[in-house]
Design a protein around this motif. Structure first.
Motif, PDB file in Angstrom:
ATOM      1  N   LYS A   4      -4.370 -61.532 -38.392  1.00 43.86           N
ATOM      2  CA  LYS A   4      -3.167 -60.939 -37.797  1.00 43.86           C
ATOM      3  C   LYS A   4      -3.206 -61.062 -36.277  1.00 43.86           C
TER       4      LYS A   4
ATOM      5  N   TYR B 173      -0.490 -62.923 -33.872  1.00 45.47           N
ATOM      6  CA  TYR B 173       0.187 -62.285 -32.723  1.00 45.47           C
ATOM      7  C   TYR B 173      -0.083 -63.061 -31.437  1.00 45.47           C
TER       8      TYR B 173
ATOM      9  N   ASP C 155       6.875 -59.094 -34.224  1.00 45.08           N
ATOM     10  CA  ASP C 155       7.115 -57.781 -34.831  1.00 45.08           C
ATOM     11  C   ASP C 155       7.641 -56.774 -33.817  1.00 45.08           C
ATOM     12  N   HIS C 156       8.423 -57.240 -32.854  1.00 43.14           N
ATOM     13  CA  HIS C 156       8.770 -56.328 -31.752  1.00 43.14           C
ATOM     14  C   HIS C 156       9.786 -55.261 -32.143  1.00 43.14           C
ATOM     15  N   LYS C 157      10.209 -55.266 -33.385  1.00 42.41           N
ATOM     16  CA  LYS C 157      11.062 -54.162 -33.833  1.00 42.41           C
ATOM     17  C   LYS C 157      10.317 -53.199 -34.756  1.00 42.41           C
ATOM     18  N   LYS C 158       9.087 -53.554 -35.079  1.00 44.66           N
ATOM     19  CA  LYS C 158       8.337 -52.771 -36.063  1.00 44.66           C
ATOM     20  C   LYS C 158       8.105 -51.327 -35.610  1.00 44.66           C
ATOM     21  N   GLY C 159       7.877 -51.151 -34.319  1.00 41.82           N
ATOM     22  CA  GLY C 159       7.492 -49.821 -33.841  1.00 41.82           C
ATOM     23  C   GLY C 159       8.593 -49.075 -33.118  1.00 41.82           C
TER      24      GLY C 159
ATOM     25  N   LEU D 272       4.984 -54.424 -29.936  1.00 44.53           N
ATOM     26  CA  LEU D 272       5.464 -53.963 -31.241  1.00 44.53           C
ATOM     27  C   LEU D 272       6.673 -53.045 -31.115  1.00 44.53           C
TER      28      LEU D 272
ATOM     29  N   SER E 239      -0.396 -52.483 -35.597  1.00 47.00           N
ATOM     30  CA  SER E 239       0.539 -52.975 -36.612  1.00 47.00           C
ATOM     31  C   SER E 239       0.073 -52.586 -38.011  1.00 47.00           C
TER      32      SER E 239
ATOM     33  N   LEU F 248       0.798 -48.979 -38.531  1.00 43.40           N
ATOM     34  CA  LEU F 248       2.239 -48.750 -38.760  1.00 43.40           C
ATOM     35  C   LEU F 248       2.611 -49.126 -40.195  1.00 43.40           C
TER      36      LEU F 248
END
Lengths: 314, 314, 314
Positions: C19, C23, C30-34, C61, C310, C313
């Protein structure tokens, strides 16, 4: 533009001034330009205006600013090549700058002079070590000898108040202070004022001659009264001696401007980069009166920084 | 609303409480309200909860919070009008507040009392100098004499636990401490509790009378045992003497609440604003038991701040 | 995964390494994940790389990181159960950790050892008190005995340089230092290297034996010359004595690696977690030469942290 550390050309200065004024009108017009990009703001010395205005400028462009107060956080950096690090420094600038360069798209750095080692200060040693090793664009937040973002904000301010004057008379006057203060603001102001082709007169007590590298082309007039005649803008700043390096030669309080100093400069505006020691460097009378542009200068710091960061982002 | 510095009216308090509760249910419902707006959080004194909760509240509203720890960053402000600044202060509040006002949409400020200059503290001099010169909305993060965001969070907490009580009996009890502590939390708690029309009893050892400006309308009962009878909420707080200003009159440990103090207040809930000196101000037994609301109060700090910032944004 | 505090399994380590590498190629995937989530970064000790890389990882994130430098902000925490808090500590970990847990989705904590109370350090007492009372996922930013994010970044770096080696020979060598340094980096590196099934040799002067809990399965070779033979990766780190707890047994400078130490390990790469004391721990010759991976390790800190956050999350 990779480095913003000094005056480069009138053409670039004019572009940066125009851009700053356009951001002042519409701060968020480019708020997607810096998305996903980061600026690391490294302070080896304290800051209020510079820190806040740089953060705001970056945020206005959609960037993520991260501030590192290395002075307060006990991260003493070793600057000398080849040092055997068995004393107080915990990390070499080589290693720290390279890491920070790999973490950020732009670094912005404040590194004051020692005022004790003239040669190192003149060479802007600490600041240039950061540039040498970081590998990314670097913005000066005030180095040992220059404060270009302040000067750009000052040029923006002068520009805003010069609409009908062709070639304003600008006076840079020394002012008293209780501490030995660096030359960076005075040097940069002279450099940018001359570069922008304003008419510059510098006045100071004997012994406070600035480094001629920055003052070539300026009128030097040791009689403050004469210097102030017909001034359009008077920039007030203390600095310590350059020849007898870092010394306080005099603190003669008659150099502190009051309203009576403006008998022959009725319309002169007064400028200062702040922070100002009231009633030591400048009188309440002037600072609280109509001549003062100090708050406008401070406000323009945001847009000067935004203009420069935007220019670096391309 | 331009300033959030004290209790204004029951109507406004009720609105703020309702809004806080709605944000607690859905923190991000207004997350676009503050986009492009900035709050400057200025700490002249240390902070943990207040700093974090205010930042979070602002972020929940889409604002950009910038924190300035002026206590730690060596930026000593001059507060006196007309001062000749030839000593330790580096910038006048006049200049600093005006600059910060031009940089931020809202300022939030923490300024503790000296506990040595009663008149200045009563006038909330430092805090009011910020208000006077900043020109933008100001939120108190605790001033010399009030801590309104804490009190709003306290009112939210009481509201959540009072569903079936018409007019809860609230007791504010002095507690021992090893240091001389300001009156701000106690003052504000009294002001808001009375303003919200709860039934307030204040109890303390002789010599710890609070400023009557804040306690008018409260029952004063110097016998802690009697005061606690049938209490619904007991707010525990140390404060130093107000009359013999800033002094520690007694540290009588019998005033520290334990379970046996609640013989005649079986259902009483216990509140404290934190940080708490365990087994000095309050016993582990109470803090770790079922009566304690301290964690709920702390959590409600986020939503109280969010409610106030949102109200100022309009 | 709720806690990231130590090596758990080869399977998880492999996932986190993969992972991290993904990244590194695409930091913003994944910049919308958090979005709408917050990480609180609590430093009881200074930090440069760890602080910046964790902030950047969280921002990548879409999370909002808030940093609290509790060491510098004078918020002394009480750690002992049942303490009567009438001394220097202002808040109990119980209360502070619970509040912070209610403010943040994830806490990341740095808590160095005292090096004076061996039992407390071995139990990772301070760090575990945070875990015990915060109630939310916790990431170690270096505890008394482990630095797992550093080790994960190290494993990523080794992975990137081991493409064609089946089972690399990894050497962990003690290096001189002028201060008594914790064991966390050395412990964690051994734990992860062994867990990732690399071939680990540890070398150090007599008296610098590490806690056997971390070194079981490693070859211990007190002759540095022999240890280095045919090494693929040499990890350089100082630590103080574990048996004679916290003591400096020797500072023998012959242990500092120079090019001549690599006569029988021509292709060995050299690693160090930084900050490094140049010409005390490691020579300029090595650090500035082709063997050095230290900058890559530092850069991988971002992606190691991003991978872990990540994963938490989910």
């Amino acid at each position: 533009m990779k480095y913003f550390t000094q005056f480069e050309s009138k053409k670039l200065a004019d572009q940066l001034i125009e851009k700053a004024l356009s951001y002042k009108t519409n701060p968020l017009v480019d708020h997607k330009k810096g998305i996903g990009k980061r600026i690391g703001c490294i302070f080896l010395n304290p800051s209020l205006r510079t820190r806040a205005s740089t953060q705001i400028a970056a945020l206005n462009l959609g960037m993520e600013p991260i501030v590192m107060n290395m002075d307060k956080e006990g991260w003493a950096l070793e600057m000398k090549e080849g040092a055997v690090m068995n004393k107080g420094t915990v990390e070499h600038i080589k290693d720290a700058a390279a890491v920070l360069g790999s973490y950020f798209d732009i670094l912005a750095i404040r590194a004051f002079p020692s005022l004790t080692n003239k040669q190192e200060d003149i060479e802007d040693f600490t600041f240039n070590q950061f540039i040498k090793y970081s590998g990314v664009p670097v913005i000066s937040l005030e180095s040992a000898i220059r404060h270009p973002l302040q000067s750009l904000a000052d040029m923006v301010t002068i520009h805003e108040h010069t609409r009908e004057i062709k070639k304003p008379k600008v006076v840079l006057t020394w002012a008293p202070h209780i501490k030995a203060i660096p030359h960076a603001v005075a040097n940069s102001f002279a450099e940018w004022t001359l570069g922008c082709e304003h008419d510059l007169t510098i006045t100071h007590p004997v012994g406070y001659e600035l480094d001629p590298m920055f003052t070539k082309g300026a009128h030097i007039e040791l009689d403050q009264k004469k210097a102030l005649e017909d001034a359009d803008f008077v920039y007030v700043k203390n600095w310590s001696a350059f020849n007898d390096y870092g010394k306080i030669v005099t603190t003669d309080s008659s150099w502190m401007l009051t309203e009576k100093h403006f008998k022959h400069a009725k319309n002169a505006k007064v400028m200062h980069c702040l922070p100002v020691r009231r009633n030591v460097e400048l009188s309440d009378e002037i600072l609280d009166g109509k001549r003062s542009l100090v708050q406008e200068q401070a406000n323009n710091r945001i847009y000067a920084a935004q203009s420069v960061i935007s220019h670096i982002l391309g």
